[in-house]
Design an enzyme around this catalytic site. Structure first.
Site, PDB file in Angstrom:
ATOM      1  N   ASP A  60      -7.980  -0.071  -1.686  1.00 34.13           N
ATOM      2  CA  ASP A  60      -7.393  -1.229  -1.016  1.00 34.13           C
ATOM      3  C   ASP A  60      -8.502  -1.916  -0.216  1.00 34.13           C
ATOM      4  O   ASP A  60      -9.610  -1.392  -0.059  1.00 34.13           O
ATOM      5  CB  ASP A  60      -6.204  -0.826  -0.132  1.00 34.13           C
ATOM      6  CG  ASP A  60      -5.291  -2.027   0.138  1.00 34.13           C
ATOM      7  OD1 ASP A  60      -5.729  -3.179  -0.099  1.00 34.13           O
ATOM      8  OD2 ASP A  60      -4.147  -1.840   0.589  1.00 34.13           O
TER       9      ASP A  60
HETATM   10  C1  BGC Z   1      -3.182  -5.073   0.861  1.00 35.25           C
HETATM   11  C2  BGC Z   1      -3.018  -4.943  -0.634  1.00 35.25           C
HETATM   12  C3  BGC Z   1      -3.566  -6.170  -1.318  1.00 35.25           C
HETATM   13  C4  BGC Z   1      -5.010  -6.356  -0.919  1.00 35.25           C
HETATM   14  C5  BGC Z   1      -5.685  -7.526  -1.589  1.00 35.25           C
HETATM   15  C6  BGC Z   1      -4.590  -5.464   1.249  1.00 35.25           C
HETATM   16  O1  BGC Z   1      -4.714  -5.741   2.596  1.00 35.25           O
HETATM   17  O2  BGC Z   1      -2.812  -3.853   1.475  1.00 35.25           O
HETATM   18  O3  BGC Z   1      -1.670  -4.744  -0.957  1.00 35.25           O
HETATM   19  O4  BGC Z   1      -3.418  -6.045  -2.695  1.00 35.25           O
HETATM   20  O5  BGC Z   1      -5.062  -6.535   0.480  1.00 35.25           O
HETATM   21  O6  BGC Z   1      -5.248  -8.731  -1.112  1.00 35.25           O
END
Ligand code: BGC
Length: 709
Positions: A255
């Site tokens: 993530d």
């Molecule tokens: C979130 C994810 C997301 C990623 C990319 C993160 O902060 O937890 O769910 O896919 O950002 O935007």
């Protein structure tokens, strides 16, 4: 490929890094903050967060020129519940209990994304959720692992279709957040998760696994700990469970920033140690931090990381590029002309409207709904004229073009019968607003309140400790109540709320969630009776925050509270509130009335070879056609370890005309009776089971049978 080129494939950057790469000095700033070189950017493997065919074509073409090997970028983004045509938030889609429409919504999201240049979506999010304080419950389909698994499959099918290599109207899916991101302590965002292996396997893992069984190409790690190790550096979880046990050989991405966060978690001393942990755990792509490009080459050269680990990760990334057809078609579906026609087209908007109308849940109705078109209405509240109904994940939604509730109501009734006042802001109210609301409402027959949470109040970073409606809105309700007129409330929000001060004050209550681009029109369809509501909650609404976590498939405890012993102090209970949620899992009303009768079992005994048939007759006793969600639950009365008081094992959506009856049948097999034992084996036990059929997890008729083995 050189070692540096391989490692650069393992880096994901926001697309702005690539815009004008090699020519535009603007990129120097952010590049410097990540401490990477222009060369690394030119060789990077994937880009995040850009949409729009023309832009993506430009970036891809430029990238292909700058990258020595001409390896195309993969463009990824969060297309969670629609690209420009925004569908209801996933928690609302969960309330539709409609896998077909869920699949269709993902297929439409894929089509709009693909023509706009995207290749991968960071969805579905299938985290099991039991705590509505957590803002991201809106992105999940709810508290039940069986229902979540069905939706996980539907979304993956919708996004990916059957042939990603040749069908350029689809995108690859990335299931997230592995694992158990929804179980953060206290519902606080990014917080610690500490669950037993049994809890993980029995409740939290199944939906991720279902997505992978459906062919999901990618997995995203979660921010939280699992058994004391942050998921992104958790080798037993990633290499052990995900890769070895489940056989996942697709791309695992961290993530956002989760690799560098291993330092803050306190398991890595510095960025180099963070890179080492993540690569050993099998994380192929580092999202938006640069521990990999800065330290992996050195770690390989010093012998601390076997280059085979890098090769394996790069091969997975290149395999995905190949599967997407990018080597032959680096621009894939990106097509500015088609984009103008496909994106936000009437057909997609109609599908969004349909799903929104299936997702709303009628929680209370004295009989006032549906409203008669000739009554004078006062539409009051912060959502009466708001377009903030797309939800917190609709970064690309076509906001300028969506109807407000006021506009939608005007399509249903004479303008002279509609009076509108703002009443309050989301969390502010003035005496002037209250007075105007009272004056407006005084002239009407019925008050329709449009209330809720603004979109930033849920979603990522949207945890709340108090999940009532903001005080300003409760004050508005209390003021209008003094008029003693019929009051209908429509709620727009991203989580189950504590509805005290609302449900007890109004005559009807409709949970609209964040219903998306066509949401206001869909809600007007329900309010005026063109659509009979059929949504059913996929997450319990608590009595109070103190009751959380409250979910239907809890254990019985050794001292369950018994209705026959109301005075018994030494039962598992609260002194001040009931144990049961305010609105249970599976609950939702209709404008018609359904009667369940003649529940029968084909036998009182079954064995692993013989299935059991459960039948019930459903009758529409009202005067309107309506759709019921007939639900089947099972309880294992005596297990080797404790078993939930009820578990959803099947359901059937049945449409009945007034007066019509239908027999609904479910097949129960031994497979459905299996669970994880204390040694984690997944088997069933001989013995007694209860089977329940009914309208929700609370109101269901019970019969018993025995499993013989
Ligand atoms: C979130 C994810 C997301 C990623 C990319 C993160 O902060 O937890 O769910 O896919 O950002 O935007």
């Amino acid at each position: 490929m050189t070692l540096e080129e391989k490692v650069a494939q393992m880096l994901q950057l926001v697309a702005s890094y690539f815009i004008g790469s090699g020519e535009d000095s603007q990129i120097t700033g952010p590049m410097e903050s990540l401490g990477i070189t222009e060369e690394t950017v030119a060789q990077a493997g994937t880009a995040l967060g850009l949409g729009g065919a023309a832009k993506i074509i430009q970036v891809q073409e430029n990238h292909m020129k700058n990258d020595r090997l001409g390896i195309p970028l993969i463009f990824m983004a969060d297309i969670i519940h629609g690209y420009k045509t925004i569908f209801p938030v996933p928690l609302a889609i969960g309330s539709s209990w409609d896998q077909e429409l869920a699949e269709q919504s993902a297929a439409i999201a894929a089509k709009e994304s693909a023509v706009s240049g995207l290749h991968v979506t960071f969805a579905p999010m299938v985290d099991l959720v039991r705590d509505p304080r957590w803002g991201r419950v809106m992105e999940s389909t709810g508290e039940d692992s069986y229902l979540n698994s069905l939706f996980a499959r539907a979304f993956v099918r919708g996004f990916q279709g059957e042939d990603l290599t040749n069908d350029f109207s689809r995108v690859a899916a990335c299931v997230k957040h592995f694992a158990a991101y929804g179980a953060g302590e206290g519902g606080r965002e990014y917080n610690t998760v500490d669950l037993s292996e049994r809890q993980l396997r029995e409740y939290y893992f199944p939906a991720y696994k279902a997505a992978l069984e459906e062919g999901c190409e990618m997995v995203m790690t979660s921010f939280n700990t699992v058994h004391g190790s942050p998921a992104t550096g958790n080798k037993p979880l990633m290499r052990g469970v995900l890769r070895e046990e489940w056989g996942f050989d697709g791309v695992l991405i961290s993530d956002w920033g989760a690799v560098i966060e291993l330092i803050a978690h306190g398991v890595a001393e510095d960025e180099k140690a963070a890179a080492l942990l993540a690569v050993n755990a099998g994380v192929d792509i580092e999202m938006m931090t640069s521990c990999y490009p800065k330290f992996l080459p050195e770690l390989v050269r010093s012998g601390q990381v076997d280059e085979a680990l890098i090769d394996e990760a790069v091969l997975r990334i290149l395999t995905l590029k190949n599967k997407l057809g990018l080597f032959e078609n680096p621009l894939r579906g990106a097509d500015p002309e088609a984009e103008r026609e496909v994106v936000y087209c009437d057909e997609h908007r109609a599908a969004a409207r349909k799903l929104a109308s299936k997702s709303a849940v009628l929680l209370k109705n004295s009989g006032i709904l549906p409203l008669e078109a000739d009554r004078k209405l006062a539409l009051i509240g912060p959502f009466a004229q708001s377009t903030d109904i797309l939800g917190p994940w609709a970064w690309n939604g076509a906001e300028g073009n969506i109807a407000t509730l006021e506009e939608a109501f005007k399509g249903k009734i004479e303008a002279s019968n509609l009076l509108v006042a703002q009443g309050s802001g989301i969390d502010t109210v003035t005496t002037g607003q209250l007075e105007e609301a009272l004056r407006t409402a005084a002239q009407a027959d019925v008050i329709v309140l449009a209330l809720g949470e603004s979109s930033p109040m849920s979603g990522e970073g949207g945890s709340r400790a108090d999940i009532t409606l903001p005080k300003a809105q409760l004050q508005l309700i209390a003021h209008l109540r003094t008029l003693d007129k019929p009051m209908v409330t429509i709620l727009f929000n991203g989580r189950p709320l504590d509805l005290h001060g609302v449900y007890d004050q109004v005559d009807a209550l409709l949970e609209a969630w964040f219903p998306g681009s066509e949401g206001a029109l869909a809600i007007a369809d329900i309010i005026f009776g063109a659509v009979n509501p059929s949504g059913r909650l996929s997450m319990s609404f608590p009595q109070a925050v103190g009751q959380i976590p409250v979910y239907y498939n809890h254990f019985n405890t050794g001292r369950p509270k018994k209705a026959s012993e109301p005075e018994n102090r030494y039962a598992s209970q609260y002194l001040d509130i009931p144990n049961e949620p305010l609105y249970p899992f599976g609950f939702g009303l209709s404008y018609t009335e359904f009667e369940y009768s003649q529940m029968t079992l084909s036998s009182e005994e079954m064995n692993p070879q013989s299935a059991l048939e459960v039948k019930v007759t459903l009758t529409n006793k009202g005067v309107l056609a309506g759709e019921e969600v007939v639900q089947l639950y099972i309880r294992d009365i005596t297990g080797e370890v404790v078993r939930p008081v009820k578990e959803l094992k099947g359901y059937s959506k049945v449409l009945l005309q007034p007066g019509e009856s239908k027999q609904v049948s479910f097949i129960v097999t031994e497979e459905q009776l299996r669970y994880h034992h204390s040694d984690l084996s997944f088997t069933s036990d001989a013995g007694e089971f209860a089977v329940f059929v009914g309208a929700n997890s609370r109101d269901a008729e019970e019969k018993r049978f025995r499993l013989q083995k």
